[in-house]
Write a protein that holds these residues in place. Structure first.
Motif, short mmCIF file in Angstrom:
data_model
loop_
_atom_site.label_atom_id
_atom_site.label_comp_id
_atom_site.label_asym_id
_atom_site.label_seq_id
_atom_site.Cartn_x
_atom_site.Cartn_y
_atom_site.Cartn_z
N UNK A 94 52.29 69.72 48.40
CA UNK A 94 53.32 69.98 49.22
C UNK A 94 53.45 70.86 49.79
N UNK A 95 52.21 72.08 49.41
CA UNK A 95 52.20 73.32 50.63
C UNK A 95 51.36 73.05 51.42
N UNK A 96 50.19 72.20 52.08
CA UNK A 96 49.28 71.79 53.15
C UNK A 96 50.22 71.26 53.79
N UNK A 97 51.78 70.08 53.92
CA UNK A 97 52.68 70.07 54.68
C UNK A 97 53.26 70.57 54.76
N UNK A 98 52.88 72.40 55.19
CA UNK A 98 53.99 73.29 55.18
C UNK A 98 53.70 73.99 56.37
N UNK A 99 54.50 73.99 57.41
CA UNK A 99 53.99 75.03 58.98
C UNK A 99 54.58 75.93 59.56
N UNK A 100 54.03 77.11 59.31
CA UNK A 100 54.96 78.05 59.89
C UNK A 100 54.00 79.39 59.96
N UNK A 101 54.22 80.05 60.33
CA UNK A 101 53.97 81.22 61.45
C UNK A 101 55.13 82.64 60.78
N UNK A 102 54.79 83.72 60.19
CA UNK A 102 55.49 85.58 59.56
C UNK A 102 55.56 85.99 60.67
N UNK A 103 55.77 86.57 61.35
CA UNK A 103 54.86 87.51 62.09
C UNK A 103 55.80 89.19 61.68
N UNK A 104 54.39 89.97 61.21
CA UNK A 104 55.43 90.81 60.70
C UNK A 104 55.37 92.48 61.45
N UNK A 105 56.10 92.56 61.75
CA UNK A 105 56.07 94.60 62.83
C UNK A 105 56.33 96.07 61.61
#
Length: 221
Positions: free
Chosen positions: A81-92
């Motif tokens: 399940x984790x392998x199918x996730x597509x995300x990017x989080x930007x930290x400021x």
């Protein structure tokens, strides 16, 4: 890293407080209190965008926060399940030297690129749960891995990091980059004076670009 506390919760579009104020509205208010620009992926990214949380110093001053892009990560004891996730989080992260707190009772540590690297590294861990790990042991695992992420962030010139140039507000900008079995982490500084960290999974970091967010309320939906 300075002592921080969460002053916003992950956006929940359909929920509201007892007073009828939407949770998304309460979340974005934390971002609106910041005295620095927030960053996200630039206009080349056309997928969903969402708010996560902001962190504040003991006196309530907003110090950092995260914006999400793609699919909101979920903790799954299922590697497939984790392998199918597509995300990017930007930290400021607001850049700043060692300084006194607003109430004069203490000091805040300086924030640096290492601060952004640690926040990004620990953020990736929070959305991770190795499939072979027993649920009861996850807290111990997370504590150990978070300490390791802190040590890595404190040594950005070490062998675990490589150099990567990505555009920030259209300007090629150097970043420190590393890959893990759970995803990738990077950190650098924006020309505007803030530090940027990022982490993700399923989306390549090499094709990303960052830009200042003109209207943070557009992420609250």
């Amino acid at each position: 890293m300075e002592t921080t506390s969460r002053v916003g919760a992950q956006t929940a579009p359909s929920s509201s407080t007892a007073e009828g104020v939407p949770a998304a509205r309460r979340t974005v208010e934390g971002y609106l209190r910041a005295a620095f620009p927030w960053y996200g992926l630039d206009e080349a990214f056309t997928g969903p965008r969402w708010l996560m949380q902001v962190g504040a110093a003991a006196d309530g001053t907003v110090q950092h926060g995260s914006t999400g892009h793609g699919e909101e990560p979920t903790i799954r004891p299922d590697a497939s399940g984790a392998d199918k996730e597509r995300f990017a989080v930007v930290v400021t992260v607001a850049a700043g030297p060692v300084r006194r707190t607003g109430d004069g009772t203490g000091h805040l540590e300086a924030t640096t690129v290492s601060s952004a690297a640690w926040l990004a590294g620990s953020g990736l861990l929070m959305s991770t749960w190795p499939a072979q790990l027993d649920h009861m042991l996850r807290d111990d695992w997370l504590a150990q891995q978070t300490e390791a992420a802190f040590e890595l962030a404190d040594d950005l010139e070490g062998a675990d990091w490589s150099a990567l140039s990505l555009p920030v507000d259209g300007v090629p900008t150097p970043f420190h980059y590393r890959e893990t079995e759970f995803g990738w982490v990077l950190a650098g500084s924006a020309p505007s004076g803030v530090h940027i960290g990022a982490y993700g999974r399923g989306m390549s970091a090499y094709g990303l670009g960052f830009s200042a967010i003109e209207d943070i309320t557009a992420y609250a939906h």
